[in-house]
Design a protein around this motif. Sequence first.
Motif, PDB file in Angstrom:
ATOM      1  N   MET A  10       0.852  -1.193   0.000  1.00 28.12           N
ATOM      2  CA  MET A  10       0.000   0.000   0.000  1.00 28.12           C
ATOM      3  C   MET A  10       0.883   1.237   0.000  1.00 28.12           C
ATOM      4  O   MET A  10       1.933   1.268   0.660  1.00 28.12           O
ATOM      5  CB  MET A  10      -0.914   0.021   1.220  1.00 28.12           C
ATOM      6  CG  MET A  10      -2.088  -0.931   1.149  1.00 28.12           C
ATOM      7  SD  MET A  10      -3.309  -0.425  -0.085  1.00 28.12           S
ATOM      8  CE  MET A  10      -4.674  -1.518   0.359  1.00 28.12           C
ATOM      9  N   MET A  11       0.430   2.282  -0.724  1.00 26.89           N
ATOM     10  CA  MET A  11       1.227   3.496  -0.853  1.00 26.89           C
ATOM     11  C   MET A  11       0.369   4.735  -0.658  1.00 26.89           C
ATOM     12  O   MET A  11      -0.766   4.798  -1.127  1.00 26.89           O
ATOM     13  CB  MET A  11       1.896   3.549  -2.218  1.00 26.89           C
ATOM     14  CG  MET A  11       2.888   4.687  -2.389  1.00 26.89           C
ATOM     15  SD  MET A  11       3.881   4.506  -3.890  1.00 26.89           S
ATOM     16  CE  MET A  11       5.140   5.747  -3.603  1.00 26.89           C
ATOM     17  N   LYS A  12       0.935   5.709   0.037  1.00 26.87           N
ATOM     18  CA  LYS A  12       0.291   7.002   0.240  1.00 26.87           C
ATOM     19  C   LYS A  12       1.372   8.068   0.145  1.00 26.87           C
ATOM     20  O   LYS A  12       2.278   8.121   0.977  1.00 26.87           O
ATOM     21  CB  LYS A  12      -0.394   7.051   1.603  1.00 26.87           C
ATOM     22  CG  LYS A  12      -0.863   8.436   2.045  1.00 26.87           C
ATOM     23  CD  LYS A  12      -2.055   8.929   1.258  1.00 26.87           C
ATOM     24  CE  LYS A  12      -2.596  10.223   1.868  1.00 26.87           C
ATOM     25  NZ  LYS A  12      -3.672  10.822   1.070  1.00 26.87           N
ATOM     26  N   GLY A  13       1.310   8.913  -0.875  1.00 27.43           N
ATOM     27  CA  GLY A  13       2.361   9.898  -1.085  1.00 27.43           C
ATOM     28  C   GLY A  13       3.674   9.210  -1.399  1.00 27.43           C
ATOM     29  O   GLY A  13       3.745   8.358  -2.289  1.00 27.43           O
ATOM     30  N   GLU A  14       4.720   9.541  -0.654  1.00 27.44           N
ATOM     31  CA  GLU A  14       6.024   8.924  -0.864  1.00 27.44           C
ATOM     32  C   GLU A  14       6.248   7.723   0.059  1.00 27.44           C
ATOM     33  O   GLU A  14       7.282   7.055  -0.027  1.00 27.44           O
ATOM     34  CB  GLU A  14       7.141   9.960  -0.651  1.00 27.44           C
ATOM     35  CG  GLU A  14       7.130  11.069  -1.692  1.00 27.44           C
ATOM     36  CD  GLU A  14       8.297  12.018  -1.539  1.00 27.44           C
ATOM     37  OE1 GLU A  14       9.058  11.870  -0.548  1.00 27.44           O
ATOM     38  OE2 GLU A  14       8.473  12.903  -2.392  1.00 27.44           O
ATOM     39  N   ASP A  15       5.296   7.457   0.948  1.00 23.87           N
ATOM     40  CA  ASP A  15       5.417   6.326   1.875  1.00 23.87           C
ATOM     41  C   ASP A  15       4.715   5.095   1.310  1.00 23.87           C
ATOM     42  O   ASP A  15       3.607   5.186   0.788  1.00 23.87           O
ATOM     43  CB  ASP A  15       4.785   6.671   3.227  1.00 23.87           C
ATOM     44  CG  ASP A  15       5.506   7.804   3.929  1.00 23.87           C
ATOM     45  OD1 ASP A  15       6.741   7.890   3.815  1.00 23.87           O
ATOM     46  OD2 ASP A  15       4.821   8.623   4.579  1.00 23.87           O
ATOM     47  N   VAL A  25       0.750   3.203   6.435  1.00 23.85           N
ATOM     48  CA  VAL A  25       1.020   4.422   5.662  1.00 23.85           C
ATOM     49  C   VAL A  25      -0.133   5.418   5.668  1.00 23.85           C
ATOM     50  O   VAL A  25      -0.012   6.514   5.113  1.00 23.85           O
ATOM     51  CB  VAL A  25       1.353   4.081   4.191  1.00 23.85           C
ATOM     52  CG1 VAL A  25       2.659   3.308   4.087  1.00 23.85           C
ATOM     53  CG2 VAL A  25       0.213   3.309   3.525  1.00 23.85           C
ATOM     54  N   PHE A  26      -1.255   5.050   6.302  1.00 28.83           N
ATOM     55  CA  PHE A  26      -2.461   5.874   6.156  1.00 28.83           C
ATOM     56  C   PHE A  26      -3.231   5.927   7.473  1.00 28.83           C
ATOM     57  O   PHE A  26      -3.598   4.890   8.035  1.00 28.83           O
ATOM     58  CB  PHE A  26      -3.346   5.269   5.057  1.00 28.83           C
ATOM     59  CG  PHE A  26      -4.607   6.034   4.769  1.00 28.83           C
ATOM     60  CD1 PHE A  26      -4.571   7.317   4.254  1.00 28.83           C
ATOM     61  CD2 PHE A  26      -5.848   5.451   4.997  1.00 28.83           C
ATOM     62  CE1 PHE A  26      -5.745   8.013   3.975  1.00 28.83           C
ATOM     63  CE2 PHE A  26      -7.027   6.131   4.721  1.00 28.83           C
ATOM     64  CZ  PHE A  26      -6.967   7.418   4.211  1.00 28.83           C
TER      65      PHE A  26
END
Length: 318
Positions: free
Chosen positions: A17-22, A297-298
């Motif tokens: 899972m990805m959010k922004g650069e994380d 990440v969220f």
Amino acid sequence: MKYSGIGGQAVIEGIMMMKGEDYAVAVRRPDKEIEVKKDTYQSITKKAKILQLPFVRGVFRFADSMIIGMRSLTYSASFFEDDEDAEPGKFEQFLDRVFGEKLESAIMAAVLVISFILAIGIFMLLPLGIANLFKGVITSDHLMAVLEGVIRIAIFIIYIKLVSRMEDIRRTFMYHGAEHKCINCVEHGHPLTVKYVRESSKEHKRCGTSFILIVMVISILMFMVIRVDTIWMRILSRIILVPVIAGISYEVLQCAGRSNSKFMDLVSRPGMWMQGLTTKEPDDSMIEVAIAATEAVFDWREYLTENFPGWEKQLEES
């Protein structure tokens, strides 16, 4: 539905899972425990402003997803490697001497290049070659472009049907469904619990499967307009126009994924139908992995409080 900015990908017995650069990769280890690794990645588009322009950024965002996807797959596969203590072969020793610490990056680059070449050959050039066999029967360039597109979609469907027979791929498709369910859960205002994730849809507008279908449809429209006389020029045009088609398709996908309009829902519908091939209903253990990756990440509680006031009542009711 309210856009959350999170996206993901299924990996071997896990989810990224990805959010922004994380981004975070959660994997269900052989001992049934969940391992979570969090890292950061800066998009290629951040290296120059021109790369962030609409219709340009899509190509590089696609490259981003390939790079992160390979990293995540490599990490997840590390939990299931056989004979970890076995001596490396002569070829592995040779590669280690040549590339040293950069060996993993070199292998990743080679895999990406080979994958891109195979994708161009199978999904762009092969349909062109098959469609060209009917040139003596079909004289209309428009019909030829449509035939080529239909063949391209058929090849994709056959490919997915064949690989889905493999047990590992079938389980990956189940994790793919869990990834979508998590995103749909929070974007529709529900707490990120196994109960609410299970009740959410396994189809999502921003899925890579939808992107592939949009690419195929855009390619049909583009090749109906762009006409060249010789087969060699047709082959060249299919290769050269791949970045253009990808750039347009990315913008369509992003617009569809952020919009609640009936028109964009209609545009998204064929891609979501196609996701019936690449997503399967997950079990609760897979949903737990998806939740672990998402929470790394969220902050879904903060997101729900901001976008769906009163969401806490759902927890009380459950």
